[in-house]
Structure formats: structure tokens, C-alpha cells
Design an enzyme around this catalytic site. Structure first.
Site, PDB file in Angstrom:
ATOM      1  N   PHE A 155      11.303  32.696  29.687  1.00 22.71           N
ATOM      2  CA  PHE A 155      12.019  33.195  30.867  1.00 22.71           C
ATOM      3  C   PHE A 155      11.924  32.268  32.068  1.00 22.71           C
ATOM      4  O   PHE A 155      12.728  32.375  32.994  1.00 22.71           O
ATOM      5  CB  PHE A 155      11.493  34.597  31.251  1.00 22.71           C
ATOM      6  CG  PHE A 155      10.192  34.584  32.008  1.00 22.71           C
ATOM      7  CD1 PHE A 155      10.158  34.285  33.365  1.00 22.71           C
ATOM      8  CD2 PHE A 155       8.984  34.862  31.375  1.00 22.71           C
ATOM      9  CE1 PHE A 155       8.946  34.263  34.068  1.00 22.71           C
ATOM     10  CE2 PHE A 155       7.783  34.849  32.061  1.00 22.71           C
ATOM     11  CZ  PHE A 155       7.764  34.538  33.415  1.00 22.71           C
ATOM     12  N   CYS A 287       4.679  26.314  33.176  1.00 15.05           N
ATOM     13  CA  CYS A 287       3.639  25.926  32.204  1.00 15.05           C
ATOM     14  C   CYS A 287       2.887  24.689  32.711  1.00 15.05           C
ATOM     15  O   CYS A 287       1.863  24.322  32.149  1.00 15.05           O
ATOM     16  CB  CYS A 287       4.250  25.654  30.850  1.00 15.05           C
ATOM     17  SG  CYS A 287       5.282  24.206  30.859  1.00 15.05           S
TER      18      CYS A 287
HETATM   19  P1  NAD Z   1       7.103  34.606  25.347  1.00 16.55           P
HETATM   20  O1  NAD Z   1       6.252  33.949  24.332  1.00 16.55           O
HETATM   21  O2  NAD Z   1       6.878  36.042  25.656  1.00 16.55           O
HETATM   22  O3  NAD Z   1       8.656  34.504  24.895  1.00 16.55           O
HETATM   23  C1  NAD Z   1       9.244  33.276  24.533  1.00 16.55           C
HETATM   24  C2  NAD Z   1      10.391  33.534  23.560  1.00 16.55           C
HETATM   25  O4  NAD Z   1       9.862  34.120  22.365  1.00 16.55           O
HETATM   26  C3  NAD Z   1      11.421  34.508  24.103  1.00 16.55           C
HETATM   27  O5  NAD Z   1      12.698  34.027  23.767  1.00 16.55           O
HETATM   28  C4  NAD Z   1      11.087  35.829  23.399  1.00 16.55           C
HETATM   29  O6  NAD Z   1      12.243  36.587  23.137  1.00 16.55           O
HETATM   30  C5  NAD Z   1      10.461  35.372  22.095  1.00 16.55           C
HETATM   31  N1  NAD Z   1       9.375  36.262  21.625  1.00 16.55           N
HETATM   32  C6  NAD Z   1       8.481  36.941  22.391  1.00 16.55           C
HETATM   33  N2  NAD Z   1       7.598  37.593  21.608  1.00 16.55           N
HETATM   34  C7  NAD Z   1       7.927  37.308  20.331  1.00 16.55           C
HETATM   35  C8  NAD Z   1       7.387  37.681  19.051  1.00 16.55           C
HETATM   36  N3  NAD Z   1       6.327  38.475  18.955  1.00 16.55           N
HETATM   37  N4  NAD Z   1       7.975  37.191  17.937  1.00 16.55           N
HETATM   38  C9  NAD Z   1       9.040  36.381  18.020  1.00 16.55           C
HETATM   39  N5  NAD Z   1       9.597  36.005  19.203  1.00 16.55           N
HETATM   40  C10 NAD Z   1       9.058  36.460  20.338  1.00 16.55           C
HETATM   41  O7  NAD Z   1       7.043  33.716  26.672  1.00 16.55           O
HETATM   42  P2  NAD Z   1       7.666  34.042  28.098  1.00 16.55           P
HETATM   43  O8  NAD Z   1       6.871  35.114  28.746  1.00 16.55           O
HETATM   44  O9  NAD Z   1       9.139  34.179  28.024  1.00 16.55           O
HETATM   45  O10 NAD Z   1       7.383  32.639  28.847  1.00 16.55           O
HETATM   46  C11 NAD Z   1       6.190  32.332  29.472  1.00 16.55           C
HETATM   47  C12 NAD Z   1       5.300  31.511  28.579  1.00 16.55           C
HETATM   48  O11 NAD Z   1       5.951  30.325  28.169  1.00 16.55           O
HETATM   49  C13 NAD Z   1       4.032  31.051  29.272  1.00 16.55           C
HETATM   50  O12 NAD Z   1       2.959  31.193  28.391  1.00 16.55           O
HETATM   51  C14 NAD Z   1       4.306  29.586  29.574  1.00 16.55           C
HETATM   52  O13 NAD Z   1       3.155  28.775  29.715  1.00 16.55           O
HETATM   53  C15 NAD Z   1       5.099  29.201  28.387  1.00 16.55           C
HETATM   54  N6  NAD Z   1       5.879  27.998  28.625  1.00 16.55           N
HETATM   55  C16 NAD Z   1       5.451  26.850  28.037  1.00 16.55           C
HETATM   56  C17 NAD Z   1       6.138  25.668  28.268  1.00 16.55           C
HETATM   57  C18 NAD Z   1       5.677  24.377  27.654  1.00 16.55           C
HETATM   58  O14 NAD Z   1       6.377  23.415  27.782  1.00 16.55           O
HETATM   59  N7  NAD Z   1       4.536  24.321  26.999  1.00 16.55           N
HETATM   60  C19 NAD Z   1       7.271  25.670  29.102  1.00 16.55           C
HETATM   61  C20 NAD Z   1       7.683  26.862  29.673  1.00 16.55           C
HETATM   62  C21 NAD Z   1       6.980  28.031  29.427  1.00 16.55           C
END
Ligand code: NAD
Length: 507
Positions: A155, A287
Site C-alpha cells: 500500500f 520500507c
Molecule cells: P502486506 O504484506 O500486508 O501486503 C502486500 C501485498 O500482499 C498486498 O498486495 C496484499 O494484498 C498481499 N497480501 C497480504 N497478505 C497476504 C497473504 N496472507 N497471502 C497472500 N497475499 C497477501 O504489506 P502492506 O501492509 O501492503 O505493505 C507494507 C509492508 O511492505 C511493510 O512491511 C514494508 O516494509 C513493506 N515494503 C517493503 C518494501 C521493500 O522494498 N522491501 C517496499 C515497500 C514496502
């Protein structure tokens, strides 16, 4: 309450906007600054994924047959189109995600930079050749597209993160399926309007809105060849394992806990600026956000006054309004979860120098507001120092020496980014050499690489081999093929491939 006229978002499949076939649910998309529903997003299912993957597979031969130079030219056009819609994209980011409009504009600039980088594909996709690997025999490695590539994104960067993948994948001749975050699906609707206007062959790019069911269908679908994931560490790990089990190429970028080390010789006013931008920009939901400051020796006393003062001066409010420095977090439930972290931190012995819960109390409770928070007297073993909070909460830890500071950084399970503030080249050299994270900043608060370098997290911040964007993108989105050849009618084709004829080496 949702206005009855509120738009239900479509998917984009096979070159057409199309309603989800049988959505399990329609979720409200909420502006986190106001709590108002601004659209509804369908939670699509396996049938929608199947339709998108079939469209992408059908488009592959046609898209691959387009010359590399012509594909790059389409990206030049996309770049212009996105630049013309930059303000619409930025406003969509702020409206659905909450970050300030200034932050959103910077994100959109980074998104466009990804397209610019992908335009170099006629150069970056080149292979290698060595003439005469044996007498009159040549060997060459060429790069070909991987096939149907899918990306699942978080998000916090609704514009940029999908574009860590999309332009590079299609530049290399692949076709593509995107699953945006169900919390922020609006921005990519605009990006796909521009992709639609490009007139690519139908099926080259597809968009399927949804949540977990869409993700799992993509991971298991035999028609998907590669998966790019960005999100929290536990989901990244699951995605990595499940996609790999299904035989797919996969890169999965996870969560983070980033440290900023401040040396006693740091230039304090610039250091404070760097820390504030890193810890509280996008309300700490990056992140690459610096969420732990490790002060070395007397740096603590020099830093703490100016840092506290600058944090108190930050204005919390709707990201769309002039003068807001910290926008809302993504949702009221995220706000409450983060407030719980602050409470547990204080209960565990931390001292709140600035408590953002108070600022939140003065704002509309329908908005997901939480002020910038600084917790001092934190120790490395405390939960708040180890776990990702993903909100505007900065913890301060004291270290006696650079050695101690490096040990604290390296004890983290994560390895995304870390910065050092110092004027000592020797300290900076040791830091970059010894710290076990993939992206380092020297006097830089957010050391997120530009498009032309890889976004190279380590440890639990990344599962895979090839990182996002930069040269790694071309590696990830192409397969290598090596050809060894000779031509008999040239009169030069004699000799064995494996055994050099006697005297061939001139000895
Ligand atoms: P999230 O893991 O909740 O969701 C990410 C994606 O996965 C979404 O599209 C969601 O629909 C899907 N998803 C969620 N739970 C799932 C499951 N159980 N099974 C399959 N798919 C699932 O993450 P978020 O809250 O949207 O984003 C924030 C996180 O992303 C933070 O931990 C942040 O550090 C990380 N992030 C990392 C980077 C990087 O480059 N390392 C960049 C941006 C964000």
C-alpha cells in the site's frame, strides 16, 4: 457512508476495462485523512486471474515479435503520458494513501524515472559473444523474455512500486499482470488509463484487483512464469516459498527495521533534517524509513535537543493541505496498532520525548492521524527496537562506540537500509564495509537507490537473488540462451569442437 454513485473499480484484462467476474466482496477504498469512502474495489477471484493470465499468454508471441527498439519507443511515449498526468497521479496517491502531496509528487517522479531507465533496453538487454571459442567456432549468449510476469505490491507506494517491475518486464518482451494493494487501487487505474491509450497489443499489461485469493491464484497458476512481490516480511517469505515450489522465478521484497547511526562529529542540523525526513516522511510508512537512531558517545547530547524541537514543530494533518508535514497513516486500525506499539514501548521502559498520540487527539478522529513520536532510552533487545512498527515512531538507542553501533545494526533480522551521519571518511568506510544491509546512506536519510541501481535489501528484507530495478531488472525479466555455432560452407568449419587439432595452439 458510501455514496451510491461511488465507482466500483474495474480490472483491465486483454486490453479492456472489465468488471471482476464474481468478486467475493467489494471493499471500500478509504481516504485516510477523512475516513470517507472514495471508491469500491472488488476482491477478484481465480477466474479473473485465469482470464488475465490467458490474455497475457496469448499476447506473448505478438509482443515478443515487436522489435526491442520499438518496445523502447512505446516506453518513451508512456513516459510522456505519465509526465502529463503526474499531478493526477500524485493527488490519487495522497487521497488513497495519505502521504503529503509533496511526498506523493516525489514518488511519481520516481515512478517516471523507472520508465526512463527501462527505455535503455536496447542497450541493457544485449548479450555477449566470443568469437573462436574453438577453431572457427563462436559462442554467444542472448537474452529472451521469461514469459508471463506478475507483480503483487504493497500500500505504501501506490505509484512507484508497481513501476519497479512493469516497465522493465514489458521492455524485455514479457507480458504482465499487476495486483495492486486492495487498500490503494486508484492510482494504478490512472496509470492503466495511460497504458490503455498507448495501444499496446491486448494482453501485454493486465490489472487484477483483489487480495489474498488473487495472490494465491497467481502463485499457483501454471501460466505464470515469474513473480515479483513487495510487502511485509512474513508474506514475502510465504510468497517466495510457494512460487518457488510451483517452479517460478521469484523475487520477494519484505519489511524492514532501518538504523541511522550518528557519530559525534556529525553536522547536527543537517543530520536532524535527514532523520526527520527519514523517520516521519510518509508517516514512517516506508520500507527505507529510519526508525532507530543509534547515537555514538556524545552524539546523543548534541542531537537530542534539536531533534526533539524539530519533531515537535512538525504539523500533522491532511496530506493534501499546504503546511502538513505528516499525513495520516493508512487506516484507523493501523493508527491504533501503532499507538499500541508506543504504549508497550513506554510500559517497557522507554521515555517518550515526543508523544504523537497527543497530536492525534486534536484532529478529526475519522482521520487516521498520529503525530511524530520519539522514544528515548530504548535498548536493542526491546521489541520496539527490533520489530517493524511502520508508523511515525522513532526510537533512540545509545552506543559507546562505532563498533557497538555496527553490532546493534547487524543484530537485526532485517537488512534493508542503514545510514551513517559523520564527517569521518574512516568511520563511513568501516560502516559501509561491515554493516549487513543492502542499501547504505552516508549523510543521506533515505538511501533508496535511483532507478538505475538495484533496490538491494538483505536478510529478512529480501527473499531471492535478483533485486528490483537497475541492472537486476533486466537479469530478472530475461532468460539467457547460449548458442555455439560454426558454418561449414565458409571453408573454415574444420576441426573438432571438443578437441583442438594438433598444433592448433601454435606450439
Ligand atoms: P502486506 O504484506 O500486508 O501486503 C502486500 C501485498 O500482499 C498486498 O498486495 C496484499 O494484498 C498481499 N497480501 C497480504 N497478505 C497476504 C497473504 N496472507 N497471502 C497472500 N497475499 C497477501 O504489506 P502492506 O501492509 O501492503 O505493505 C507494507 C509492508 O511492505 C511493510 O512491511 C514494508 O516494509 C513493506 N515494503 C517493503 C518494501 C521493500 O522494498 N522491501 C517496499 C515497500 C514496502
Amino acid at each position: 457512508m458510501l455514496d451510491v454513485k461511488t465507482r466500483v473499480l474495474d480490472n483491465y484484462v486483454g486490453g479492456r476495462w472489465t468488471p471482476a467476474l464474481a468478486p467475493a466482496e467489494l471493499l471500500d477504498v478509504v481516504n485516510p485523512a477523512t475516513g470517507a469512502a472514495i471508491a469500491q474495489v472488488p476482491l477478484s477471484g481465480a477466474a479473473d486471474v485465469n482470464a488475465a493470465v490467458e490474455a497475457a499468454r496469448a499476447a506473448l508471441p505478438k509482443w515478443r515479435a515487436v522489435s526491442t527498439i520499438a518496445r523502447a519507443q512505446r516506453l518513451f511515449e508512456l513516459r510522456e503520458r505519465l509526465a502529463a498526468r503526474a499531478e493526477d497521479l500524485a493527488r490519487a496517491v495522497t487521497t488513497e494513501m495519505g502521504k503529503t502531496i509533496g511526498d506523493a509528487r516525489a514518488e511519481v517522479a520516481r515512478m517516471i524515472e523507472m520508465v526512463e531507465c527501462a527505455c535503455a533496453v536496447p542497450t541493457t538487454m544485449q548479450g555477449r559473444i566470443l568469437e573462436d571459442v574453438s577453431r572457427n567456432i563462436d559462442a554467444e549468449t542472448i537474452r529472451q523474455p521469461v514469459g508471463v510476469c506478475a507483480a503483487i505490491v504493497p500500500f505504501n507506494f501506490p505509484a512507484m512500486v508497481p513501476f519497479w517491475f512493469l516497465p522493465f518486464a514489458i521492455a524485455c518482451g514479457n507480458t504482465f499482470v499487476l495486483k495492486p494493494s486492495e487498500q490503494v487501487p486508484m492510482t494504478q487505474q490512472i496509470a492503466f488509463e495511460e497504458l490503455d491509450a498507448l495501444g499496446l497489443p491486448p494482453g501485454v499489461v493486465n490489472l487484477v484487483n483483489g487480495g489474498r485469493e488473487v495472490v494465491e491464484s497467481l502463485l499457483d497458476h501454471p501460466g505464470v512464469d515469474a513473480i515479483s512481490f513487495v510487502g511485509s516480511a512474513p508474506v514475502a517469505k510465504l510468497v517466495y516459498e510457494r512460487a518457488a515450489r510451483a517452479g517460478k522465478r521469484v523475487q520477494a521484497l519484505g519489511g524492514a527495521k532501518n538504523h541511522i547511526v550518528v557519530m559525534p562529529d556529525a553536522v547536527i542540523d543537517r543530520t536532524v533534517e535527514g532523520i526527520i525526513g527519514s523517520a516521519f516522511g510518509a508517516a514512517g510508512q516506508r520500507c527505507m524509513a529510519g526508525s532507530v537512531v543509534v547515537t555514538v558517545g556524545e552524539a546523543h547530547e548534541r542531537l537530542i535537543g534539536p531533534l526533539t524541537e524539530a519533531t515537535r514543530a512538525l504539523h500533522v494533518g491532511d496530506g493534501m493541505r499546504d503546511g502538513s508535514d505528516v499525513g495520516p497513516v493508512i487506516s484507523c486500525s493501523a493508527r491504533d496498532r501503532i499507538a499500541g506499539w508506543i504504549e508497550r514501548g513506554v510500559d517497557g521502559g522507554a521515555r517518550a520525548l515526543v508523544d504523537g498520540r497527543a497530536a492525534a487527539g486534536e484532529l478529526d478522529p475519522a482521520g487516521a492521524f498520529l503525530g511524530a513520536t520519539i522514544l528515548d532510552e530504548v535498548t536493542p533487545e526491546m521489541e520496539i527496537a527490533r520489530e517493524e512498527v511502520f508508523g511515525p515512531v522513532l526510537t533512540l538507542i545509545r552506543a559507546a562506540s562505532l563498533d557497538d553501533a555496527i553490532e546493534i545494526v547487524n543484530s537485526s533480522a532485517y537488512g534493508n537500509g542503514s545510514s551513517i551521519f559523520t564527517e569521518s571518511g574512516a568511520a563511513a568506510r568501516r560502516f559501509r564495509h561491515e554493516v549487513q544491509v543492502g542499501m547504505i546512506g552516508v549523510n543521506i536519510g533515505v538511501a533508496a537507490p535511483v532507478a538505475f541501481f538495484p533496490f538491494s535489501g538483505w536478510k529478512d528484507s529480501f527473499f531471492g537473488d535478483l533485486h528490483a530495478h537497475g541492472p537486476d531488472a533486466v537479469e530478472f525479466f530475461t532468460r539467457k540462451k547460449t548458442i555455439t555455432s560454426r558454418w561449414f560452407s565458409s571453408g573454415q568449419g574444420s576441426g573438432s569442437y571438443f578437441v583442438e587439432p594438433a598444433g592448433a595452439t601454435g606450439q
